[in-house]
Scaffold this active site. Structure first.
Site, PDB file in Angstrom:
ATOM      1  N   HIS A  95       0.881  -1.177   0.000  1.00  0.00           N
ATOM      2  CA  HIS A  95       0.000   0.000   0.000  1.00  0.00           C
ATOM      3  C   HIS A  95       0.913   1.220   0.000  1.00  0.00           C
ATOM      4  O   HIS A  95       1.977   1.190   0.627  1.00  0.00           O
ATOM      5  CB  HIS A  95      -0.817   0.117   1.284  1.00  0.00           C
ATOM      6  CG  HIS A  95      -1.692  -1.041   1.628  1.00  0.00           C
ATOM      7  ND1 HIS A  95      -1.220  -2.172   2.225  1.00  0.00           N
ATOM      8  CD2 HIS A  95      -3.026  -1.212   1.491  1.00  0.00           C
ATOM      9  CE1 HIS A  95      -2.221  -3.004   2.438  1.00  0.00           C
ATOM     10  NE2 HIS A  95      -3.329  -2.458   1.998  1.00  0.00           N
ATOM     11  N   ASP A 103       2.193   2.050   3.436  1.00  0.00           N
ATOM     12  CA  ASP A 103       3.117   1.128   4.114  1.00  0.00           C
ATOM     13  C   ASP A 103       4.530   1.678   4.054  1.00  0.00           C
ATOM     14  O   ASP A 103       5.378   1.318   4.857  1.00  0.00           O
ATOM     15  CB  ASP A 103       3.206  -0.235   3.392  1.00  0.00           C
ATOM     16  CG  ASP A 103       1.882  -0.943   3.261  1.00  0.00           C
ATOM     17  OD1 ASP A 103       0.955  -0.574   3.993  1.00  0.00           O
ATOM     18  OD2 ASP A 103       1.791  -1.857   2.417  1.00  0.00           O
ATOM     19  N   ASP A 162      -4.800 -13.593  -2.609  1.00  0.00           N
ATOM     20  CA  ASP A 162      -4.168 -13.247  -1.341  1.00  0.00           C
ATOM     21  C   ASP A 162      -4.258 -14.508  -0.496  1.00  0.00           C
ATOM     22  O   ASP A 162      -5.292 -14.792   0.122  1.00  0.00           O
ATOM     23  CB  ASP A 162      -4.904 -12.089  -0.646  1.00  0.00           C
ATOM     24  CG  ASP A 162      -4.299 -10.739  -0.983  1.00  0.00           C
ATOM     25  OD1 ASP A 162      -3.428 -10.678  -1.871  1.00  0.00           O
ATOM     26  OD2 ASP A 162      -4.691  -9.741  -0.349  1.00  0.00           O
ATOM     27  N   GLU A 197      -9.104 -13.559  -1.361  1.00  0.00           N
ATOM     28  CA  GLU A 197      -8.353 -13.870  -0.139  1.00  0.00           C
ATOM     29  C   GLU A 197      -9.034 -14.994   0.637  1.00  0.00           C
ATOM     30  O   GLU A 197     -10.254 -14.966   0.840  1.00  0.00           O
ATOM     31  CB  GLU A 197      -8.250 -12.601   0.710  1.00  0.00           C
ATOM     32  CG  GLU A 197      -7.525 -12.822   2.022  1.00  0.00           C
ATOM     33  CD  GLU A 197      -7.072 -11.539   2.680  1.00  0.00           C
ATOM     34  OE1 GLU A 197      -6.649 -10.611   1.956  1.00  0.00           O
ATOM     35  OE2 GLU A 197      -7.137 -11.464   3.908  1.00  0.00           O
ATOM     36  N   ASP A 199      -5.531 -13.446   9.255  1.00  0.00           N
ATOM     37  CA  ASP A 199      -4.395 -13.452   8.325  1.00  0.00           C
ATOM     38  C   ASP A 199      -3.289 -14.425   8.716  1.00  0.00           C
ATOM     39  O   ASP A 199      -2.121 -14.058   8.814  1.00  0.00           O
ATOM     40  CB  ASP A 199      -3.791 -12.035   8.217  1.00  0.00           C
ATOM     41  CG  ASP A 199      -4.750 -11.047   7.590  1.00  0.00           C
ATOM     42  OD1 ASP A 199      -5.588 -11.454   6.783  1.00  0.00           O
ATOM     43  OD2 ASP A 199      -4.650  -9.838   7.904  1.00  0.00           O
ATOM     44  N   HIS A 248     -10.975 -13.953   3.802  1.00  0.00           N
ATOM     45  CA  HIS A 248     -12.189 -13.211   3.455  1.00  0.00           C
ATOM     46  C   HIS A 248     -13.288 -14.175   2.996  1.00  0.00           C
ATOM     47  O   HIS A 248     -14.465 -13.965   3.294  1.00  0.00           O
ATOM     48  CB  HIS A 248     -11.914 -12.208   2.336  1.00  0.00           C
ATOM     49  CG  HIS A 248     -10.938 -11.135   2.710  1.00  0.00           C
ATOM     50  ND1 HIS A 248     -10.606 -10.108   1.857  1.00  0.00           N
ATOM     51  CD2 HIS A 248     -10.220 -10.930   3.841  1.00  0.00           C
ATOM     52  CE1 HIS A 248      -9.722  -9.307   2.452  1.00  0.00           C
ATOM     53  NE2 HIS A 248      -9.465  -9.799   3.653  1.00  0.00           N
ATOM     54  N   GLU A 278     -10.785  -6.572  -4.403  1.00  0.00           N
ATOM     55  CA  GLU A 278     -10.627  -7.650  -3.410  1.00  0.00           C
ATOM     56  C   GLU A 278     -11.867  -7.708  -2.519  1.00  0.00           C
ATOM     57  O   GLU A 278     -12.058  -6.848  -1.664  1.00  0.00           O
ATOM     58  CB  GLU A 278      -9.364  -7.369  -2.580  1.00  0.00           C
ATOM     59  CG  GLU A 278      -9.067  -8.467  -1.578  1.00  0.00           C
ATOM     60  CD  GLU A 278      -7.751  -8.244  -0.844  1.00  0.00           C
ATOM     61  OE1 GLU A 278      -6.781  -7.756  -1.461  1.00  0.00           O
ATOM     62  OE2 GLU A 278      -7.701  -8.549   0.348  1.00  0.00           O
TER      63      GLU A 278
HETATM   64  C1  XLS Z   1      -7.575  -6.598   4.429  1.00  0.00           C
HETATM   65  C2  XLS Z   1      -7.118  -6.809   3.058  1.00  0.00           C
HETATM   66  C3  XLS Z   1      -5.957  -5.910   2.641  1.00  0.00           C
HETATM   67  C4  XLS Z   1      -5.820  -5.920   1.151  1.00  0.00           C
HETATM   68  C5  XLS Z   1      -5.019  -4.799   0.610  1.00  0.00           C
HETATM   69  O1  XLS Z   1      -8.285  -7.412   4.979  1.00  0.00           O
HETATM   70  O2  XLS Z   1      -6.812  -8.150   2.888  1.00  0.00           O
HETATM   71  O3  XLS Z   1      -4.778  -6.295   3.271  1.00  0.00           O
HETATM   72  O4  XLS Z   1      -5.285  -7.109   0.680  1.00  0.00           O
HETATM   73  O5  XLS Z   1      -5.497  -3.578   0.995  1.00  0.00           O
HETATM   74 NI    NI Z   2      -5.849  -9.006   1.218  1.00  0.00          NI
HETATM   75 NI    NI Z   3      -7.622  -9.455   4.509  1.00  0.00          NI
END
Ligand code: XLS
Ligand code: NI
Ligand code: NI
Length: 448
Positions: A101, A104, A296, A268, A309, A271, A232
């Site tokens: 990002h 970051d 992801d 992801e 995560d 998610h 995403e």
């Molecule tokens: C948050 C998201 C984030 C995205 C990028 O839950 O996974 O990390 O991948 O902004």
């Molecule tokens: Ni993500």
């Molecule tokens: Ni995430």
């Protein structure tokens, strides 16, 4: 190479020991599996925010992370030093891609102009490292959710100045994508949703964010940015209801606003679980719509209902996802497998960052090997073909060809006795299918 991390490059050790250490058991970047080197199937990427910025905080406690760059106290010196550590990390781990990002990388200033200037100093250094190391940007994105100004969203903020600021920030991120040769550009709508309907204009918010996306499409065209745009999906957290709930919802949103030709999905694992789906489900839904973009790769915890995560270690899940990827032929036109994951709070050393990536990479490399064996045997393909075979001829073929009306179906069905209808069904013997999956995992990896 310097030795910033005090770790040797991570070797392939294969089956030397059952006790995994700083070595790969399955991942061999150049080994050809199903016609392509492993590294080209997997295209692993390191996530800057988790790996280099994450202090391993949780809602109840401060960070526990110990990092070799903790000695830098000035924010800009720290930001620049971290880039050197990051590029050495990629090389020692043997990963070719990275993701970040904007926020970051560098501290914010008071104005967007000042913030952009801080960021550009770090981007200069990244560009130089990219030239020297060959590391590639899988995707970058804009953090439009961290700063308090985005408390009620960015592209869906009810405050026009905040929307405008977000647009300016996004423009600069697209310039960076172009400059660093990003292969994709991600939009994750962290706060693009709502807490409560009583104060929310659902239609207006969605119109606004669609406009935000359209302006991004237009600007990319203007500057000749070829990165694939990705959305995403995530159902909730931080907001209670997020507009990009899951793959199906996001696809419907894109089609509603005529944006479907310009976006694909970054999916992801955690998610997917938060939306009440498996990771494989999300990948299949995206594939089916021709919208699979990138992954992801992380995993959730079955016992905890938030986005924690974790690095992926579940072989069933990695096998299922890689089965889909092999069926598709690639992760996406430019996709890769980004570890949007962090070590647990109790795994706080710098070496744990390597260990955590090793488990993620080996889990997906193992999944690739198992899935390749399954495809080679055609077990699932045969099973599915057989299950739908009654549509290959007779009345089924007529239905698929669009040659039947309800009247035709009534004529066909009126006098079929129940016994004959039951005989037209067949058992799925799903338990045997699951046992067979177990066999594929155990046998394929056992033969490694
Ligand atoms: C948050 C998201 C984030 C995205 C990028 O839950 O996974 O990390 O991948 O902004
Ligand atoms: Ni993500
Ligand atoms: Ni995430």
């Amino acid at each position: 190479m310097s030795d910033l991390w005090n770790v040797d490059p991570i070797p392939f050790v294969g089956k030397r020991s059952l006790r995994q250490d700083l070595g790969f058991r399955y991942y061999q970047p150049d080994r050809v599996v199903a016609g392509k080197p492993m590294k080209d199937w997997l295209r692993f990427a390191v996530a800057y925010w988790h790996t280099f910025d994450q202090r391993l905080v949780d809602p109840f406690g401060e960070g526990t992370a110990q990092r070799p760059y903790d000695k830098y106290t000035d924010p800009m010196s720290l930001a620049l030093a971290k880039v050197d550590y990051a590029f050495e990390f990629y090389q020692k781990l043997g990963v070719e891609y990275f993701c970040f990002h904007d926020r970051d990388l560098a501290p914010e200033g008071d104005t967007l102009r000042e913030t952009d200037a801080n960021l550009d100093r770090v981007i200069d250094l990244i560009e130089q490292h990219q030239k020297e190391s060959g590391a590639k940007l899988l995707w970058n994105t804009s953090s439009l959710f961290t700063n308090p100004r985005f408390l009620a969203g960015a592209g869906t903020s009810p405050f026009a100045d905040i929307f405008a600021y977000a647009g300016g920030q996004l423009k600069h991120s697209l310039d960076i994508a172009k400059r660093l040769g990003a292969e994709n550009y991600v939009f994750w709508g962290g706060r693009e949703g709502y807490e409560n309907l009583w104060n929310t204009d659902l239609k207006r918010e969605q119109d606004h964010i669609a406009r935000f996306f359209q302006m991004a499409v237009d600007y990319a065209k203007e500057i000749g940015l070829e990165a694939q745009f990705l959305i995403e999906p995530k159902p909730k957290e931080p907001t209670t209801h997020q507009y990009d709930f899951d793959a199906a919802t996001t696809i419907a949103f894109l089609k509603t606003y005529g944006l479907e030709d310009h976006f694909k999905l970054n999916l992801e694992g955690n998610h997917a679980n938060l939306a009440g789906h498996t990771y494989q489900h999300e990948v299949r839904v995206a594939r089916t719509a021709g919208m699979l973009g990138s992954l992801d790769a992380n995993q959730g915890d079955k016992l905890i209902g938030w986005d924690i995560d974790e690095f992926p270690s579940d072989l069933y899940e990695s096998t299922a996802v890689m089965w889909e990827i092999l069926a598709e032929g690639q992760i996406g036109p430019h996709g890769g497998l980004n570890f949007d994951a962090k070590p647990r709070r109790t795994s706080f050393t710098a070496k744990d960052l390597f260990r955590a990536h090793i488990v993620g990479m080996d889990t997906y490399a193992a999944g690739l090997l198992v899935a390749a064996k399954m495809h080679e045997d055609g077990y699932i393909e045969d099973l599915v073909a057989d299950r739908y075979s009654s549509f290959d001829s007779g009345i089924g073929a007529k239905v698929e060809a669009g040659e039947t009306s309800l009247k035709d179906l009534e004529d066909y069905a009126l006098d079929i006795p129940q016994s004959k209808l039951l005989a037209a069904t067949q058992s799925d013997h799903l338990e045997t299918v699951k046992a067979t999956l177990n066999n594929y995992i155990v046998e394929t990896l056992g033969q490694e």
